[in-house]
Write a protein that holds these residues in place. Structure first.
Motif, PDB file in Angstrom:
ATOM      1  N   SER A  69       4.242 -15.570  77.284  1.00  0.00           N
ATOM      2  CA  SER A  69       5.454 -16.382  77.239  1.00  0.00           C
ATOM      3  C   SER A  69       6.584 -15.546  76.654  1.00  0.00           C
ATOM      4  N   ASP A  70       7.738 -16.186  76.423  1.00  0.00           N
ATOM      5  CA  ASP A  70       8.852 -15.485  75.795  1.00  0.00           C
ATOM      6  C   ASP A  70       8.528 -15.070  74.370  1.00  0.00           C
ATOM      7  N   ARG A  71       7.520 -15.697  73.781  1.00  0.00           N
ATOM      8  CA  ARG A  71       7.160 -15.411  72.383  1.00  0.00           C
ATOM      9  C   ARG A  71       5.814 -14.716  72.248  1.00  0.00           C
ATOM     10  N   VAL A  72       5.011 -14.724  73.290  1.00  0.00           N
ATOM     11  CA  VAL A  72       3.708 -14.062  73.272  1.00  0.00           C
ATOM     12  C   VAL A  72       3.700 -13.032  74.383  1.00  0.00           C
ATOM     13  N   TRP A  73       3.666 -11.747  74.001  1.00  0.00           N
ATOM     14  CA  TRP A  73       3.734 -10.651  74.967  1.00  0.00           C
ATOM     15  C   TRP A  73       2.422  -9.881  74.972  1.00  0.00           C
ATOM     16  N   HIS A  74       2.113  -9.325  76.121  1.00  0.00           N
ATOM     17  CA  HIS A  74       1.125  -8.245  76.178  1.00  0.00           C
ATOM     18  C   HIS A  74       1.905  -6.940  76.158  1.00  0.00           C
ATOM     19  N   THR A  75       1.306  -5.875  75.622  1.00  0.00           N
ATOM     20  CA  THR A  75       2.020  -4.605  75.570  1.00  0.00           C
ATOM     21  C   THR A  75       2.401  -4.089  76.958  1.00  0.00           C
ATOM     22  N   ALA A  76       1.736  -4.574  78.011  1.00  0.00           N
ATOM     23  CA  ALA A  76       2.125  -4.184  79.366  1.00  0.00           C
ATOM     24  C   ALA A  76       3.569  -4.570  79.662  1.00  0.00           C
ATOM     25  N   ASP A  77       4.097  -5.560  78.944  1.00  0.00           N
ATOM     26  CA  ASP A  77       5.471  -6.029  79.153  1.00  0.00           C
ATOM     27  C   ASP A  77       6.389  -5.665  77.990  1.00  0.00           C
ATOM     28  N   LEU A  78       5.965  -4.740  77.139  1.00  0.00           N
ATOM     29  CA  LEU A  78       6.701  -4.473  75.906  1.00  0.00           C
ATOM     30  C   LEU A  78       8.162  -4.096  76.153  1.00  0.00           C
TER      31      LEU A  78
ATOM     32  N   SER B   9      -2.149   1.572  72.072  1.00  0.00           N
ATOM     33  CA  SER B   9      -1.036   0.705  72.455  1.00  0.00           C
ATOM     34  C   SER B   9      -0.487  -0.057  71.257  1.00  0.00           C
ATOM     35  N   SER B  10      -1.369  -0.496  70.368  1.00  0.00           N
ATOM     36  CA  SER B  10      -0.924  -1.177  69.160  1.00  0.00           C
ATOM     37  C   SER B  10      -0.064  -0.262  68.301  1.00  0.00           C
ATOM     38  N   ALA B  11      -0.533   0.961  68.087  1.00  0.00           N
ATOM     39  CA  ALA B  11       0.210   1.912  67.261  1.00  0.00           C
ATOM     40  C   ALA B  11       1.557   2.253  67.893  1.00  0.00           C
ATOM     41  N   GLU B  12       1.565   2.458  69.218  1.00  0.00           N
ATOM     42  CA  GLU B  12       2.818   2.791  69.885  1.00  0.00           C
ATOM     43  C   GLU B  12       3.793   1.621  69.830  1.00  0.00           C
ATOM     44  N   ALA B  13       3.287   0.406  70.046  1.00  0.00           N
ATOM     45  CA  ALA B  13       4.155  -0.778  69.999  1.00  0.00           C
ATOM     46  C   ALA B  13       4.746  -0.963  68.610  1.00  0.00           C
ATOM     47  N   ALA B  14       3.914  -0.815  67.584  1.00  0.00           N
ATOM     48  CA  ALA B  14       4.401  -0.973  66.211  1.00  0.00           C
ATOM     49  C   ALA B  14       5.471   0.070  65.895  1.00  0.00           C
ATOM     50  N   HIS B  15       5.216   1.316  66.290  1.00  0.00           N
ATOM     51  CA  HIS B  15       6.172   2.393  66.023  1.00  0.00           C
ATOM     52  C   HIS B  15       7.491   2.137  66.752  1.00  0.00           C
ATOM     53  N   TYR B  16       7.405   1.723  68.009  1.00  0.00           N
ATOM     54  CA  TYR B  16       8.608   1.466  68.802  1.00  0.00           C
ATOM     55  C   TYR B  16       9.420   0.309  68.222  1.00  0.00           C
TER      56      TYR B  16
ATOM     57  N   PRO C 233       6.781  -4.047  94.151  1.00  0.00           N
ATOM     58  CA  PRO C 233       7.867  -3.761  95.108  1.00  0.00           C
ATOM     59  C   PRO C 233       8.188  -2.289  95.252  1.00  0.00           C
ATOM     60  N   GLN C 234       7.738  -1.472  94.314  1.00  0.00           N
ATOM     61  CA  GLN C 234       7.934  -0.026  94.368  1.00  0.00           C
ATOM     62  C   GLN C 234       6.864   0.624  93.504  1.00  0.00           C
ATOM     63  N   PHE C 235       6.768   1.947  93.577  1.00  0.00           N
ATOM     64  CA  PHE C 235       5.748   2.602  92.775  1.00  0.00           C
ATOM     65  C   PHE C 235       6.037   2.407  91.292  1.00  0.00           C
ATOM     66  N   GLY C 236       4.989   2.124  90.526  1.00  0.00           N
ATOM     67  CA  GLY C 236       5.122   1.986  89.078  1.00  0.00           C
ATOM     68  C   GLY C 236       3.760   2.116  88.422  1.00  0.00           C
ATOM     69  N   TRP C 237       3.733   2.791  87.294  1.00  0.00           N
ATOM     70  CA  TRP C 237       2.475   3.014  86.578  1.00  0.00           C
ATOM     71  C   TRP C 237       2.705   2.748  85.102  1.00  0.00           C
ATOM     72  N   HIS C 238       2.161   1.642  84.587  1.00  0.00           N
ATOM     73  CA  HIS C 238       2.327   1.253  83.181  1.00  0.00           C
ATOM     74  C   HIS C 238       3.796   1.332  82.764  1.00  0.00           C
ATOM     75  N   SER C 239       4.661   0.790  83.603  1.00  0.00           N
ATOM     76  CA  SER C 239       6.099   0.907  83.362  1.00  0.00           C
ATOM     77  C   SER C 239       6.527   0.244  82.056  1.00  0.00           C
ATOM     78  N   GLY C 240       5.818  -0.790  81.649  1.00  0.00           N
ATOM     79  CA  GLY C 240       6.187  -1.503  80.435  1.00  0.00           C
ATOM     80  C   GLY C 240       5.904  -0.755  79.157  1.00  0.00           C
TER      81      GLY C 240
END
Length: 425
Positions: free
Chosen positions: A175-184, A209-216, A42-49
């Motif tokens: 799902s609500d319990r299984v995420w991809h980092t794109a939706d982190l 992405s794994s390291a960034e997700a874990a750190h966050y 709906p608008q510009f976005g690049w790896h927003s998650g």
């Protein structure tokens, strides 16, 4: 009829829009090539998650949308900094790798200059050939808007830049319990806003992405454990040394495209550690520092399951049960987590999905992949007055940088030259 219709409006086609405006030239006396773009978002976005507040880019700010092609372009990252009044502060910071959120703001700023050429919330469903006396003389790009309205744009040429699609492990669905980092970030913010008090996360993957997700997750949910699962012994450092970075140069594309298949495979294997399943060294040290400090305090919230894999995943209403198998001894550990976060990468969008009646005309290689020429134009068995050009798909033909930002500016310049040549002739 529009000269060029771009499918997708991420960095690749955004850079193309700039190059067409700066370099595009139609026949003598003309006003240049006309271009329109269709974007499903709906608008510009690049790896927003994954716009984590302090995450930095992995490429220099000089590898923006234009600088390697046109250093004096008004659409450079430096021009953006000047426009928003932050150039002096950026120079004082001595940064070569800007914050990812700032680079996204730059891309958004550039996209704002092309709003009259882009239709957002318009998902392309197919491309149909328009036959004439001399073969395929045009292409109809069929799209569906958010309200269900169908639109058709007739084009001489089409440029597909549909980006990458999140990839989950086989057998798993989001799902609500299984995420991809794109939706982190939206998923994590949902937990924060709901007032929930998560106690455990599992992060699957061995790359950035794994390291960034874990750190966050570790620093955001301060009462939760974060278990990182991967089949390696530990995170590997990405190779961003000067000689290795030459693989992302424009000359490397020519060398790769003309090389025998066995050499292509060798290059991709040799230099996978510049991009795949590798992590910035600074982030590795930060994570190791967290683990070390927790070994002193006994907090033990950040945990690593190395040489391991997921043996089963059972989503439930209130948790997801993850069974982790150690590859070296077969030992199994069961974790009841609030979420399983899959940092399992992306796959290129397959242009064949949009080809419609044009697909039988497209040549394929021995692995059933669509064939691209050096200009990234689909090779067809019947002449096309214009053509279909594809970016982000041809790593096997154009090299490891094909889906990356490193060559965005040069790719756009090459595409513009090819499109102008086709139009003029």
């Amino acid at each position: 009829m529009t000269d060029v219709v771009g499918v997708g409006f991420g960095p690749a086609n955004l850079a193309l829009a700039i190059a067409l405006r700066e370099l595009g030239a139609g026949p003598p006396g003309g006003d240049g090539l006309t271009a329109a773009f269709l974007e499903a978002q709906p608008q510009f976005g690049w790896h927003s998650g994954m716009l984590i507040e302090d995450s930095t880019m992995q490429v220099s700010f000089l590898k923006d949308l234009v600088t390697p092609r046109n250093p004096v372009s008004p659409f450079s990252f430096v021009a953006y900094l000047h426009a928003v009044g932050r150039l002096g502060r950026f120079m004082d910071s001595k940064m070569m790798y800007p914050l990812r959120i700032e680079f996204h703001n730059y891309l958004e700023w550039v996209a704002g200059h092309f709003t009259n050429q882009v239709a957002y919330s318009s998902r392309v469903t197919g491309i149909q050939p328009v036959h004439g006396q001399d073969g395929v003389e045009a292409l109809d790009v069929v799209a569906r808007d958010a309200d269900g309205t169908e639109r058709v744009l007739r084009a001489r040429s089409v440029v597909l830049a549909c980006g990458l699609r999140p990839r989950l492990p086989e057998g798993l669905t989001g799902s609500d319990r299984v995420w991809h980092t794109a939706d982190l970030l939206p998923r994590a913010r949902g937990l924060l806003e709901s007032g929930a008090a998560p106690t455990s996360f599992v992060v699957l993957g061995a790359g950035q992405s794994s390291a960034e997700a874990a750190h966050y997750l570790h620093r955001t949910f301060t009462h939760s454990s974060v278990s990182v699962v991967h089949s390696r012994y530990g995170f590997s450092v990405s190779d961003d040394s000067p000689f290795a970075n030459a693989v992302f140069g424009a000359k490397a594309v020519d060398e790769f495209y003309g090389a025998p298949d066995e050499v292509k495979r060798m290059v991709l294997d040799y230099h996978a550690n510049t991009n795949y399943a590798v992590v910035d060294e600074d982030l590795i040290h930060r994570l190791y520092g967290d683990v070390y400090r927790e070994s002193l305090t006994g907090d033990d919230r950040l945990r690593f399951h190395h040489l391991s894999r997921l043996s089963s995943v059972t989503p439930g209403e209130d948790a997801v049960r993850v069974e982790v198998e150690a590859l070296h001894d077969g030992r199994r550990t069961v974790i009841d987590a609030d979420a399983l976060v899959c940092a399992t990468g992306y796959r290129p969008s397959d242009p064949a999905d949009l080809m419609g009646d044009l697909l039988p005309l497209c040549a394929r290689d021995e692995q059933d992949r669509l064939v691209l020429d050096r200009d990234r134009r689909l090779v067809t068995r019947e002449p096309l007055a214009g053509g279909v050009y594809v970016t982000g798909y041809g790593e096997h033909t154009h090299g490891i940088a094909e889906s990356l930002l490193s060559l965005t500016a040069q790719r756009a310049g090459e595409l513009t030259e090819a499109l102008v040549k086709t139009f003029v002739t």
